[in-house]
Design an enzyme around this catalytic site. Structure first.
Site, PDB file in Angstrom:
ATOM      1  N   ASP A 130       0.813  -1.229   0.000  1.00 23.62           N
ATOM      2  CA  ASP A 130       0.000   0.000   0.000  1.00 23.62           C
ATOM      3  C   ASP A 130       0.850   1.285   0.000  1.00 23.62           C
ATOM      4  OD1 ASP A 130      -2.054  -1.809   0.201  1.00 23.62           O
ATOM      5  OD2 ASP A 130      -2.357  -1.509   2.348  1.00 23.62           O
ATOM      6  N   ARG A 259      -0.337  -8.606  -5.419  1.00 24.97           N
ATOM      7  CA  ARG A 259       0.495  -8.873  -4.237  1.00 24.97           C
ATOM      8  C   ARG A 259       1.371 -10.105  -4.433  1.00 24.97           C
ATOM      9  NH1 ARG A 259      -3.103  -8.690   1.087  1.00 24.97           N
ATOM     10  NH2 ARG A 259      -2.272 -10.716   1.655  1.00 24.97           N
TER      11      ARG A 259
HETATM   12  O1  F6P Z   1      -2.503  -4.105   3.025  1.00 23.68           O
HETATM   13  C1  F6P Z   1      -2.258  -4.863   1.887  1.00 23.68           C
HETATM   14  C2  F6P Z   1      -3.545  -5.262   1.230  1.00 23.68           C
HETATM   15  O2  F6P Z   1      -3.255  -6.060   0.110  1.00 23.68           O
HETATM   16  C3  F6P Z   1      -4.460  -4.100   0.829  1.00 23.68           C
HETATM   17  O3  F6P Z   1      -4.062  -3.470  -0.355  1.00 23.68           O
HETATM   18  C4  F6P Z   1      -5.786  -4.795   0.758  1.00 23.68           C
HETATM   19  O4  F6P Z   1      -6.853  -3.889   0.944  1.00 23.68           O
HETATM   20  C5  F6P Z   1      -5.713  -5.790   1.882  1.00 23.68           C
HETATM   21  O5  F6P Z   1      -4.327  -6.023   2.115  1.00 23.68           O
HETATM   22  C6  F6P Z   1      -6.388  -7.107   1.617  1.00 23.68           C
HETATM   23  O6  F6P Z   1      -6.319  -7.859   2.794  1.00 23.68           O
HETATM   24  P1  F6P Z   1      -6.501  -9.436   2.840  1.00 23.68           P
HETATM   25  O7  F6P Z   1      -5.348 -10.056   2.109  1.00 23.68           O
HETATM   26  O8  F6P Z   1      -6.475  -9.749   4.300  1.00 23.68           O
HETATM   27  O9  F6P Z   1      -7.784  -9.733   2.150  1.00 23.68           O
END
Ligand code: F6P
Length: 326
Positions: A130, A259
């Site tokens: 982020d 990610r």
């Molecule tokens: O903080 C990193 C992130 O990938 C954000 O961009 C996103 O909103 C969130 O985590 C998603 O979280 P999770 O992987 O717990 O669904």
């Protein structure tokens, strides 16, 4: 002189490309100090349950190119509870851990501040796609996330141009628009929608219509997931005003795709520098700081200042993006 004999390292919160490079660098830098190194499984959850493994130089070999984290990560609400916190402190004591390197984002560094306050020697390493952490210009993982988003934009433009279509690409970033802003600028997007400066669905439609009238063969809208008037509102509005806009709009939500996968060279180098710097701080007897990058220089910020704060994307770049979308 520091008296550290055993250092632990943990990765917590959402995984980010480059975390493995940080684990490798922190481990080897600590071994070079003559310390023993323990890796904590699954972030603060592993600290509470005492799941730790000894790490040698060979254990962290061949991981620098891998996304995610070899130690595992988790979001641990239990750690925020007094009982969970006390358990974590007890585990650290029982395993003879003198110092801790904590790799993660906002919530994670708030947790590391609480451990520092409880008397543990802690150094934080900022890692989140982020890029919203106070105390550093850039966090581990964001460069990869921007480049994955950009690759998606470039690929979608192919079909956009062939079929004279509009494409909306939604990318991650929680409440921060950094990934959308940078990928949107690099990808030549017609419209960028981020939480720091909302462009309403009406204006998105107007800009698409204007692009169509200027004879553009395609139009790209990049939306940050945290935008309040985001993907759903835009799609609904375009559906209702389809005839006047010109472009058909297709939607791609990238989600966790941004990610995953191998970290870029920039993320690997950043993670390596920051993790080694965290160990260096501990070796100098410094605790309760997060290392970060200001320009090209490593700097430190007290965790007390980092905890609970966020850093928004630079909205001035939005205007530049708008001018260049002519
Ligand atoms: O903080 C990193 C992130 O990938 C954000 O961009 C996103 O909103 C969130 O985590 C998603 O979280 P999770 O992987 O717990 O669904």
């Amino acid at each position: 002189m520091n008296t550290i004999k055993r250092m632990a390292i943990l990765t917590s919160g959402g995984d980010a490309p480059g975390m493995n490079a940080a684990i490798r660098a922190a481990t080897r830098a600590a071994l070079a100090q003559g310390w023993e190194v323990l890796g904590v499984r699954n972030g603060y959850a592993g600290l509470i349950s005492g799941r730790m493994v000894q790490l040698g130089a060979r254990d962290v070999g061949g991981i620098i190119q891998n996304g995610g984290t070899m130690l595992g990560s988790a979001r641990s609400p239990e750690f925020r509870e007094p009982a969970g916190h006390a358990h974590a402190l007890a585990c650290l004591k029982e395993r003879g851990v003198d110092a801790l390197v904590v790799v993660g984002g906002n919530g994670t560094q708030t947790g590391s501040h609480s451990l520092h306050e409880a008397g543990i020697a802690v150094a934080g390493v900022p890692s989140t796609i982020d890029n919203d952490l106070y105390g550093t210009d850039v966090t581990i993982g964001v460069d990869t996330a921007v480049n994955i988003t950009l690759e998606a934009i470039d690929r979608l433009r192919t079909t956009g141009s062939s079929h004279q279509r509009g494409f909306l690409v939604e990318t991650m970033g929680r409440d921060c628009g950094y990934i959308a802003l940078m990928a949107g600028i690099a990808g030549g997007a017609e419209v960028i929608v981020i939480p720091e400066n909302e462009v309403g669905p009406h204006e998105v439609a107007e800009r698409l219509q204007a692009a169509y009238r200027r004879g553009k063969s395609h139009a790209l809208v990049v939306v940050a997931e945290g935008a309040r008037q985001g993907t759903d509102a835009i799609v609904q509005h375009i559906k209702e005003h389809h005839d006047s806009i010109g472009f058909d709009l297709r939607v791609t939500r990238l989600g966790h795709v941004v990610r995953g996968g191998s970290p870029t060279a920039r993320d690997r180098v950043l993670a390596t520098r920051l993790a080694a710097a965290a160990v260096d701080q501990l070796a100098r007897g410094v605790s309760g700081v997060m290392v970060g990058l200001r320009g090209e220089d490593i700097m430190t910020t007290p965790l007390a200042e980092v905890a609970g704060k966020t850093r928004p994307a630079d909205r001035r770049l939005l205007e530049l993006a708008r001018v260049l979308a002519q």
